[in-house]
Write a protein that holds these residues in place. Structure first.
Motif, PDB file in Angstrom:
ATOM      1  N   LEU A   1      -6.543   0.790  -4.839  1.00 35.16           N
ATOM      2  CA  LEU A   1      -6.561  -0.600  -4.410  1.00 35.16           C
ATOM      3  C   LEU A   1      -7.839  -0.927  -3.636  1.00 35.16           C
ATOM      4  CD1 LEU A   1      -2.877  -0.880  -3.158  1.00 35.16           C
ATOM      5  CD2 LEU A   1      -3.852  -2.130  -5.091  1.00 35.16           C
ATOM      6  N   PRO A   2      -8.315  -2.165  -3.723  1.00 35.95           N
ATOM      7  CA  PRO A   2      -9.467  -2.565  -2.910  1.00 35.95           C
ATOM      8  C   PRO A   2      -9.133  -2.526  -1.427  1.00 35.95           C
ATOM      9  CG  PRO A   2      -8.527  -4.454  -4.073  1.00 35.95           C
ATOM     10  CD  PRO A   2      -7.846  -3.248  -4.615  1.00 35.95           C
ATOM     11  N   SER A   3     -10.105  -2.143  -0.624  1.00 32.90           N
ATOM     12  CA  SER A   3      -9.870  -1.966   0.812  1.00 32.90           C
ATOM     13  C   SER A   3      -9.452  -3.269   1.494  1.00 32.90           C
ATOM     14  CB  SER A   3     -11.119  -1.398   1.481  1.00 32.90           C
ATOM     15  OG  SER A   3     -12.228  -2.258   1.276  1.00 32.90           O
ATOM     16  N   ARG A   4      -9.846  -4.417   0.948  1.00 30.39           N
ATOM     17  CA  ARG A   4      -9.496  -5.699   1.569  1.00 30.39           C
ATOM     18  C   ARG A   4      -7.987  -5.958   1.588  1.00 30.39           C
ATOM     19  NH1 ARG A   4      -8.410  -9.089  -2.695  1.00 30.39           N
ATOM     20  NH2 ARG A   4      -9.275  -8.390  -4.708  1.00 30.39           N
ATOM     21  N   LEU A   5      -7.222  -5.212   0.770  1.00 34.03           N
ATOM     22  CA  LEU A   5      -5.773  -5.399   0.732  1.00 34.03           C
ATOM     23  C   LEU A   5      -5.023  -4.456   1.674  1.00 34.03           C
ATOM     24  CD1 LEU A   5      -5.153  -5.842  -3.115  1.00 34.03           C
ATOM     25  CD2 LEU A   5      -5.499  -7.619  -1.384  1.00 34.03           C
ATOM     26  N   ALA A   6      -5.709  -3.503   2.256  1.00 35.64           N
ATOM     27  CA  ALA A   6      -5.046  -2.483   3.074  1.00 35.64           C
ATOM     28  C   ALA A   6      -4.363  -3.104   4.292  1.00 35.64           C
ATOM     29  CB  ALA A   6      -6.045  -1.432   3.509  1.00 35.64           C
ATOM     30  N   ARG A   7      -3.088  -2.801   4.467  1.00 38.60           N
ATOM     31  CA  ARG A   7      -2.291  -3.219   5.619  1.00 38.60           C
ATOM     32  C   ARG A   7      -2.425  -4.707   5.901  1.00 38.60           C
ATOM     33  NH1 ARG A   7      -1.318   1.534   9.950  1.00 38.60           N
ATOM     34  NH2 ARG A   7      -1.195   3.253   8.474  1.00 38.60           N
ATOM     35  N   ARG A   8      -2.386  -5.499   4.861  1.00 36.61           N
ATOM     36  CA  ARG A   8      -2.599  -6.942   4.981  1.00 36.61           C
ATOM     37  C   ARG A   8      -1.311  -7.743   4.979  1.00 36.61           C
ATOM     38  NH1 ARG A   8      -5.956 -10.708   0.609  1.00 36.61           N
ATOM     39  NH2 ARG A   8      -5.553 -12.709   1.644  1.00 36.61           N
ATOM     40  N   PHE A   9      -0.208  -7.190   4.460  1.00 32.64           N
ATOM     41  CA  PHE A   9       0.936  -8.023   4.118  1.00 32.64           C
ATOM     42  C   PHE A   9       2.132  -7.823   5.042  1.00 32.64           C
ATOM     43  CE2 PHE A   9      -1.669  -7.498   0.385  1.00 32.64           C
ATOM     44  CZ  PHE A   9      -1.807  -8.813  -0.055  1.00 32.64           C
ATOM     45  N   ASP A  10       2.787  -8.953   5.347  1.00 29.97           N
ATOM     46  CA  ASP A  10       4.008  -8.916   6.154  1.00 29.97           C
ATOM     47  C   ASP A  10       5.165  -8.330   5.355  1.00 29.97           C
ATOM     48  OD1 ASP A  10       3.066 -10.507   8.570  1.00 29.97           O
ATOM     49  OD2 ASP A  10       2.652 -11.930   6.961  1.00 29.97           O
ATOM     50  N   LEU A  11       5.173  -8.578   4.041  1.00 30.03           N
ATOM     51  CA  LEU A  11       6.218  -8.053   3.168  1.00 30.03           C
ATOM     52  C   LEU A  11       5.596  -7.584   1.858  1.00 30.03           C
ATOM     53  CD1 LEU A  11       9.290  -7.638   2.472  1.00 30.03           C
ATOM     54  CD2 LEU A  11       9.183  -9.896   1.368  1.00 30.03           C
ATOM     55  N   VAL A  12       5.953  -6.370   1.460  1.00 27.74           N
ATOM     56  CA  VAL A  12       5.583  -5.835   0.155  1.00 27.74           C
ATOM     57  C   VAL A  12       6.872  -5.724  -0.657  1.00 27.74           C
ATOM     58  CG1 VAL A  12       4.584  -3.882  -1.106  1.00 27.74           C
ATOM     59  CG2 VAL A  12       3.632  -4.567   1.110  1.00 27.74           C
ATOM     60  N   VAL A  13       6.859  -6.253  -1.876  1.00 29.62           N
ATOM     61  CA  VAL A  13       8.029  -6.212  -2.756  1.00 29.62           C
ATOM     62  C   VAL A  13       7.736  -5.244  -3.893  1.00 29.62           C
ATOM     63  CG1 VAL A  13       9.566  -7.535  -4.253  1.00 29.62           C
ATOM     64  CG2 VAL A  13       8.592  -8.601  -2.187  1.00 29.62           C
ATOM     65  N   GLU A  14       8.525  -4.182  -3.972  1.00 33.05           N
ATOM     66  CA  GLU A  14       8.379  -3.185  -5.051  1.00 33.05           C
ATOM     67  C   GLU A  14       9.718  -3.099  -5.764  1.00 33.05           C
ATOM     68  OE1 GLU A  14       9.247  -0.227  -7.277  1.00 33.05           O
ATOM     69  OE2 GLU A  14       9.809   0.437  -5.253  1.00 33.05           O
ATOM     70  N   ALA A  15       9.793  -3.725  -6.934  1.00 34.37           N
ATOM     71  CA  ALA A  15      11.037  -3.731  -7.705  1.00 34.37           C
ATOM     72  C   ALA A  15      10.781  -3.112  -9.070  1.00 34.37           C
ATOM     73  CB  ALA A  15      11.562  -5.157  -7.865  1.00 34.37           C
ATOM     74  N   TYR A  16      11.396  -1.963  -9.290  1.00 32.06           N
ATOM     75  CA  TYR A  16      11.377  -1.264 -10.577  1.00 32.06           C
ATOM     76  C   TYR A  16      10.017  -0.661 -10.941  1.00 32.06           C
ATOM     77  CZ  TYR A  16      15.674  -4.035 -11.299  1.00 32.06           C
ATOM     78  OH  TYR A  16      16.913  -4.633 -11.160  1.00 32.06           O
ATOM     79  N   THR A  17       9.087  -0.566  -9.989  1.00 27.73           N
ATOM     80  CA  THR A  17       7.780   0.029 -10.288  1.00 27.73           C
ATOM     81  C   THR A  17       7.838   1.549 -10.177  1.00 27.73           C
ATOM     82  OG1 THR A  17       6.645  -1.941  -9.464  1.00 27.73           O
ATOM     83  CG2 THR A  17       5.331   0.052  -9.702  1.00 27.73           C
ATOM     84  N   LEU A  18       8.332   2.061  -9.068  1.00 31.33           N
ATOM     85  CA  LEU A  18       8.390   3.507  -8.876  1.00 31.33           C
ATOM     86  C   LEU A  18       9.235   4.187  -9.940  1.00 31.33           C
ATOM     87  CD1 LEU A  18       8.678   3.842  -5.000  1.00 31.33           C
ATOM     88  CD2 LEU A  18       6.868   4.810  -6.432  1.00 31.33           C
ATOM     89  N   GLN A  19      10.319   3.542 -10.336  1.00 23.75           N
ATOM     90  CA  GLN A  19      11.207   4.166 -11.319  1.00 23.75           C
ATOM     91  C   GLN A  19      10.582   4.211 -12.715  1.00 23.75           C
ATOM     92  OE1 GLN A  19      14.696   1.577 -11.370  1.00 23.75           O
ATOM     93  NE2 GLN A  19      13.920   0.520 -13.166  1.00 23.75           N
ATOM     94  N   ALA A  20       9.502   3.470 -12.917  1.00 24.67           N
ATOM     95  CA  ALA A  20       8.913   3.369 -14.249  1.00 24.67           C
ATOM     96  C   ALA A  20       7.783   4.358 -14.498  1.00 24.67           C
ATOM     97  CB  ALA A  20       8.378   1.952 -14.468  1.00 24.67           C
ATOM     98  N   VAL A  21       7.351   5.066 -13.447  1.00 22.21           N
ATOM     99  CA  VAL A  21       6.211   5.966 -13.626  1.00 22.21           C
ATOM    100  C   VAL A  21       6.679   7.421 -13.668  1.00 22.21           C
ATOM    101  CG1 VAL A  21       4.643   4.368 -12.503  1.00 22.21           C
ATOM    102  CG2 VAL A  21       5.753   6.140 -11.133  1.00 22.21           C
ATOM    103  N   PRO A  22       5.940   8.286 -14.370  1.00 23.64           N
ATOM    104  CA  PRO A  22       6.305   9.701 -14.430  1.00 23.64           C
ATOM    105  C   PRO A  22       6.331  10.344 -13.048  1.00 23.64           C
ATOM    106  CG  PRO A  22       4.655   9.161 -16.094  1.00 23.64           C
ATOM    107  CD  PRO A  22       4.765   7.970 -15.196  1.00 23.64           C
TER     108      PRO A  22
END
Length: 231
Positions: free
Chosen positions: A123-144
């Motif tokens: 990820l680009p450094s400008r996004l690091a620790r920027r967000f109040d809420l991160v939504v991760e739905a069905y991403t982790l389960q989809a990768v090996p």
């Protein structure tokens, strides 16, 4: 390097892939092969994720300030991004697939500037620790399995101090261990999620929710909220 848009034209870009050692998933190819037909994308739905929307309706008022910064990882065709944008949040959607991002922009032209192609493992450094809420739905389960730690690290890196992570995935019993040789999705247990996120400074913020999938009651979903400490 080129990217294929939904109308068949080519633009400069290239679809990154998830490198999982012996196996590689090219998610962009799955979107390209759908040729603009969302019904041919296995994980696409005609609306936002119901478990994300339920949390937003019921719990967000106690967890998020109005207009908070939100990012949806693996945003796909953009429904969850549009959901948060329409509620007044400053939301950004990230996806590995340039075709999915182009498709989302065309589906939601009023929110086209909210979609960005990005690889969670770089990820680009400008996004690091920027967000109040991160939504991760069905991403982790989809990768090996071999890619899971790197994806979790990328997701966690987006959460600001005191920020939250909302995760939704298919779950299973501790004894029902999936084989890496099987195709995804790979259900995660509460302990697996806690171990993955705990490695990057995130702790459970409340009791997990577990219940049947609205699409198929035989599948059980797990929803958890994690928080980062002040540092």
């Amino acid at each position: 390097m080129t990217r294929t848009t939904l109308d068949g034209s080519m633009t400069q870009s290239h679809a990154p892939v998830v490198d999982a050692g012996a196996s590689t998933l090219d998610f962009d190819a799955m979107y390209r092969d759908a040729h603009g037909d969302a019904s041919k994308v296995p994980w696409a739905r005609s609306g936002p994720n119901p478990f994300v929307e339920e949390w937003l309706n019921r719990d967000a008022c106690a967890a998020l300030r109005p207009g908070a910064r939100v990012v949806v990882t693996g945003c796909g065709l953009g429904d969850d991004v549009a959901l948060f944008a329409d509620r007044g949040y400053d939301v950004l959607g990230l996806d590995l697939s340039p075709t999915a991002i182009e498709w989302a922009r065309q589906r939601f032209p009023d929110h086209a500037g909210r979609f960005e192609c990005a690889d969670l493992t770089s990820l680009p450094s400008r996004l690091a620790r920027r967000f109040d809420l991160v939504v991760e739905a069905y991403t982790l389960q989809a990768v090996p399995f071999a890619a899971r730690g790197a994806i979790a690290a990328g997701v966690a890196s987006l959460v600001r101090p005191h920020g939250a992570l909302l995760t939704v995935c298919r779950t299973r019993s501790e004894d029902d261990i999936p084989s890496p040789a099987d195709p995804p999705p790979y259900p995660l247990t509460e302990k697996e999620l806690c171990d993955l996120m705990g490695a990057y400074g995130l702790s459970p913020a409340c009791e997990p929710w577990i219940g049947p999938s609205s699409e198929d009651p035989s599948f059980v979903r797990l929803r958890m909220v994690f928080r980062r400490s002040a540092v």
